[in-house]
Motif scaffolding. Structure first.
Motif, PDB file in Angstrom:
ATOM      1  N   LEU A  61       0.901  -1.190  -0.180  1.00 37.14           N
ATOM      2  CA  LEU A  61       0.039   0.107   0.026  1.00 37.14           C
ATOM      3  C   LEU A  61       0.976   1.223   0.109  1.00 37.14           C
ATOM      4  N   ALA A  62       2.116   1.115   0.598  1.00 34.25           N
ATOM      5  CA  ALA A  62       2.938   2.165   0.576  1.00 34.25           C
ATOM      6  C   ALA A  62       3.913   2.522  -0.541  1.00 34.25           C
ATOM      7  N   PHE A  63       4.340   1.314  -1.065  1.00 32.65           N
ATOM      8  CA  PHE A  63       5.581   1.379  -2.224  1.00 32.65           C
ATOM      9  C   PHE A  63       5.064   0.717  -3.576  1.00 32.65           C
ATOM     10  N   SER A  64       4.140   0.035  -3.747  1.00 33.86           N
ATOM     11  CA  SER A  64       3.821  -0.484  -5.149  1.00 33.86           C
ATOM     12  C   SER A  64       4.009   0.457  -6.344  1.00 33.86           C
ATOM     13  N   PRO A  65       4.705   0.315  -7.195  1.00 33.34           N
ATOM     14  CA  PRO A  65       5.236   1.339  -8.230  1.00 33.34           C
ATOM     15  C   PRO A  65       3.850   1.466  -9.153  1.00 33.34           C
ATOM     16  N   THR A  66       3.252   0.516  -9.229  1.00 31.15           N
ATOM     17  CA  THR A  66       2.102   0.420 -10.451  1.00 31.15           C
ATOM     18  C   THR A  66       0.823   1.345  -9.964  1.00 31.15           C
ATOM     19  N   ALA A  67       0.623   1.735  -8.974  1.00 29.82           N
ATOM     20  CA  ALA A  67      -0.429   2.318  -8.542  1.00 29.82           C
ATOM     21  C   ALA A  67      -0.215   3.645  -8.785  1.00 29.82           C
ATOM     22  N   THR A  68      -1.101   4.551  -9.510  1.00 34.88           N
ATOM     23  CA  THR A  68      -0.910   5.952 -10.199  1.00 34.88           C
ATOM     24  C   THR A  68      -1.717   6.904  -9.498  1.00 34.88           C
ATOM     25  N   ASN A  69      -2.474   6.571  -8.425  1.00 34.45           N
ATOM     26  CA  ASN A  69      -3.496   7.588  -8.080  1.00 34.45           C
ATOM     27  C   ASN A  69      -2.766   8.549  -7.113  1.00 34.45           C
ATOM     28  N   GLY A  70      -1.631   8.584  -6.747  1.00 33.09           N
ATOM     29  CA  GLY A  70      -0.960   9.339  -6.081  1.00 33.09           C
ATOM     30  C   GLY A  70      -1.133   9.304  -4.584  1.00 33.09           C
ATOM     31  N   PHE A  71      -2.012   8.678  -3.625  1.00 33.59           N
ATOM     32  CA  PHE A  71      -2.545   8.635  -2.475  1.00 33.59           C
ATOM     33  C   PHE A  71      -2.093   7.406  -1.966  1.00 33.59           C
ATOM     34  N   ILE A  72      -2.621   6.220  -2.479  1.00 33.16           N
ATOM     35  CA  ILE A  72      -2.155   5.059  -1.702  1.00 33.16           C
ATOM     36  C   ILE A  72      -1.874   3.814  -2.863  1.00 33.16           C
ATOM     37  N   GLY A  73      -0.946   2.881  -2.627  1.00 30.65           N
ATOM     38  CA  GLY A  73      -0.716   1.976  -3.359  1.00 30.65           C
ATOM     39  C   GLY A  73      -1.873   0.923  -3.589  1.00 30.65           C
ATOM     40  N   ASN A  74      -1.359  -0.115  -4.406  1.00 33.11           N
ATOM     41  CA  ASN A  74      -2.471  -1.328  -4.573  1.00 33.11           C
ATOM     42  C   ASN A  74      -1.827  -2.414  -4.010  1.00 33.11           C
ATOM     43  N   LEU A  75      -2.259  -3.645  -4.307  1.00 34.41           N
ATOM     44  CA  LEU A  75      -1.790  -4.954  -3.380  1.00 34.41           C
ATOM     45  C   LEU A  75      -0.780  -5.690  -4.567  1.00 34.41           C
ATOM     46  N   GLU A  76      -0.147  -4.995  -5.463  1.00 37.12           N
ATOM     47  CA  GLU A  76       1.028  -5.757  -6.088  1.00 37.12           C
ATOM     48  C   GLU A  76       2.066  -6.647  -5.228  1.00 37.12           C
ATOM     49  N   PHE A  77       2.303  -6.011  -4.212  1.00 37.81           N
ATOM     50  CA  PHE A  77       3.350  -6.522  -3.458  1.00 37.81           C
ATOM     51  C   PHE A  77       2.535  -7.397  -2.231  1.00 37.81           C
ATOM     52  N   GLY A  78       1.223  -7.571  -2.336  1.00 35.84           N
ATOM     53  CA  GLY A  78       0.553  -8.135  -1.051  1.00 35.84           C
ATOM     54  C   GLY A  78       1.352  -9.662  -0.631  1.00 35.84           C
ATOM     55  N   GLY A  79       1.400  -9.637   0.434  1.00 33.45           N
ATOM     56  CA  GLY A  79       2.179 -10.978   1.238  1.00 33.45           C
ATOM     57  C   GLY A  79       3.730 -10.817   0.670  1.00 33.45           C
ATOM     58  N   HIS A  80       4.078  -9.775   0.129  1.00 30.41           N
ATOM     59  CA  HIS A  80       5.409  -9.708  -0.464  1.00 30.41           C
ATOM     60  C   HIS A  80       5.768 -10.439  -1.625  1.00 30.41           C
TER      61      HIS A  80
END
Length: 497
Positions: A75-94
């Motif tokens: 939620l903090a560092f996923s690079p594929t989220a582009t809303n500028g506010f919160i990340g997505n679950l790309e790295f969920g469970g690492h």
């Protein structure tokens, strides 16, 4: 088989092993700040509440680690989220967070970057947990931590450290967490304290820290870990890391001296609590600025931040919010001052010492005059969001009976340790100076108290002993030459037990 193993192996050739080792050590140093906060908070509290703040800092770190693994980092560092506010679950469970170059530096892997940032989150939560001091329930606070990391810390970290965060794109200068860590914990602690309410007035009268030695030990443990906190934020064993470490020490030293002297003008005493408070204020102010500003500016920062935080401790009395451990004054205000100093004194030549961020503009010293209002707007956004969302989460918890964050009146009276932990930081036994004249305290009824009998001899009874007598068939023995009400300096008055 060998070909398959080679195919599975992660290419680590692009990573600098020295940088990897340095960030691993820095991660351990940042984790060491959590027990520093435990001792600091424990020493600042009353003895009857001293273990509960240790417990919430420890348990909160465990909850934070699990939350970070599940979705906090994503939620903090996923690079594929582009809303500028919160990340997505790309790295969920690492998932997929392994050997790619990290957002902080291409010379360290993503997995190591996540570890380092996880310890930042643990420290932030440990600071925040000071808000429960002396009247908060411990287990509901741990569920609160899970929600708070998800909805408050992760978004604010995304704003300024994610490559797609709005603050990152806008050019906000926040080196090691003036927004996510210091404003997050300080303003969040203020909101939490506001929702759960003030301690009863009887608990506010004649309040003093129960163990100044623990406060001092905790402060130096924090300083030790803070070097890894700030130097490691250069994400490599480079000159910028060295610069940040020296800036940290300068700011802390000036801050400690300033606060101590400011307190002397009123109390005419060189208090240890004042010395520790000023040192921490300097360390906090250095967090967002130590990798941006010149050494001489850190000297000025230590003085200004410590003075503002010293006077800032009076704010809680004006707004009637019982911020028991001064989270707002120590962390939020010092973090804000550090962020604003970046707008004035940040230098490109210092930022570029890591050989990675060579194109970042400084502040007024680099004639980048817009940087100050950028920093100010970022401060306002962080404070407003953190306070509003933290207060909302806490209010919802308090509306659910079994999740109410406030302890009962009885728990506050007897102490959170006794009510919820069942253990204590220390156990005290009443001892007389003359070994052969041990005797129980004055009887509270017409029947005399009975000391334990062991092998035919009389042994002392601890004042306030809650475990009863293992052998009730004992002889009564109270030496006639002992005044049971005598206070000889080795025992504590009953009001302190």
């Amino acid at each position: 088989m060998l070909a398959k193993l080679q195919k599975r192996a992660v290419d680590q050739s692009s990573f600098d092993r020295g940088d990897v080792s340095f960030i691993l050590i820095s991660s351990a140093l940042v984790l060491f700040m959590v027990p520093g906060l435990m001792f600091l908070y424990s020493g600042l509290s009353r003895r009857k509440n001293a273990l509960s703040v240790i417990w919430v800092c420890f348990f909160g770190s465990l909850v934070t680690t699990i939350t970070w693994y599940i979705w906090g980092y994503s939620l903090a560092f996923s690079p594929t989220a582009t809303n500028g506010f919160i990340g997505n679950l790309e790295f969920g469970g690492h998932h997929n967070a392994l050997g790619d170059p990290s957002p902080g530096s291409p010379l360290i892997p993503t997995l190591l970057y996540s570890l380092f940032q996880m310890e930042f989150c643990c420290v932030t939560v440990a600071i925040l947990m000071g808000a429960i001091a002396e009247r908060g329930r411990v287990m509901p606070a741990m569920l609160f931590v899970f929600v708070w990391v998800t909805l408050v810390y992760a978004p604010v970290a995304c704003w300024v450290w994610n490559i797609n965060g709005w603050a990152f794109k806008w050019g906000v200068a926040d080196y090691a967490g003036g927004g996510p860590v210091e404003i997050g914990s300080g303003v969040g602690g203020l909101a939490y304290s506001w929702v759960i309410g003030r301690r009863h007035e009887r608990e506010l009268v004649n309040f003093r820290p129960h163990n100044v030695t623990l406060v001092t030990l905790g402060t130096f443990m924090l300083w030790f870990g803070w070097i890894g906190f700030n130097a490691g934020s250069a994400f490599g064993a480079n000159l910028r890391a060295v610069y940040a470490a020296l800036n940290t020490c300068l700011c802390a030293s000036v801050g400690g001296i300033t606060w101590c002297l400011l307190d002397y003008r009123i109390q005419k005493k060189y208090t240890m609590i004042g010395l520790c408070s000023g040192t921490i204020a300097g360390l906090v102010a250095a967090t967002p600025s130590s990798g941006f500003i010149p050494l001489w500016a850190s000297v000025a920062l230590g003085f200004v931040a410590s003075a503002i935080c010293n006077y800032g401790t009076k704010i809680k009395h004006l707004i009637r919010i019982d911020d028991a451990l001064d989270l707002f004054a120590e962390h939020a205000l010092a973090g804000i001052v550090g962020l604003l100093f970046n707008g004035l004194f940040a230098k490109n030549e210092i930022i570029a010492l890591d050989d990675v961020n060579t194109a970042i503009n400084g502040g007024w010293l680099d004639r980048n005059f817009k940087q100050l209002y950028i920093q100010f707007a970022y401060v306002i956004a962080c404070c407003a969001y953190v306070f509003a969302i933290t207060a909302l989460i806490a209010k919802v918890f308090c509306l659910i009976p079994f999740l109410n964050l406030r302890a009962s009146d009885h728990a506050e009276l007897i102490g959170i340790d006794d009510d919820q932990i069942g253990e204590f930081v220390q156990d005290f036994v009443e001892v007389r100076r003359a070994y052969d004249e041990w005797a129980p305290a004055a009887a509270t009824s017409s029947q005399p108290e009975k000391p334990e009998k062991f092998n035919g001899t009389h042994t002392p009874v601890a004042a306030g002993d809650r475990h009863g007598f293992p052998d009730t068939n004992v002889n009564v023995h109270t030496p006639s030459n002992i005044n049971p009400n005598h206070h000889d300096g080795l025992t504590l008055p009953m009001s302190e037990k």
